[in-house]
Design a protein around this motif. Structure first.
Motif: not given
Length: 120
Positions: A36, A59, A69, A80, A95
């Protein structure tokens, strides 16, 4: 024709939660990394989270401990889960997935984007 379709998003108060989902469709041979990005008004697009096919996850620092995620390889989906949302999380979330199909070797496809707005 391969495409990614997002769902979820919306308006939530600070401290609340939202869940974004993204499903890949079409004739797909394989999916490698998924993830994402987000883009806030007037700012550059930034990477939020990534997950490899084997499940390795990364992340960005600002979402660690709040966002999760996940992916389902059998269903070609990525999700997410966003908890403890802050106004600074407000953005359009996209995404993406690196997909190999009959049409192309590995290619990064993008979802259409979904708005997440966090009010203070």
């Amino acid at each position: 024709q391969v495409q990614l379709v997002e769902s979820g998003g919306g308006l939530v108060q600070a401290g609340g939660s939202l869940r974004l989902s993204c499903a890949a469709s079409g004739i797909i041979f394989s999916i490698n990394d998924m993830g994402w990005y987000r883009q806030a008004p007037g700012k550059q697009r930034e990477l939020v989270a990534t997950i490899t096919r084997s499940g390795s996850i990364n992340y960005r620092d600002s979402v660690k401990g709040r966002f999760t995620i996940s992916r389902d390889n059998a269903k070609s989906t990525v999700a997410l889960q966003m908890n403890s949302l802050k106004p600074e999380d407000t953005a359009v979330y996209y995404c993406w997935a690196e997909i190999t199909s009959p049409r192309t070797s590995e290619y990064r496809y993008w979802g259409q984007g979904t708005q997440v707005t966090v009010s203070s």
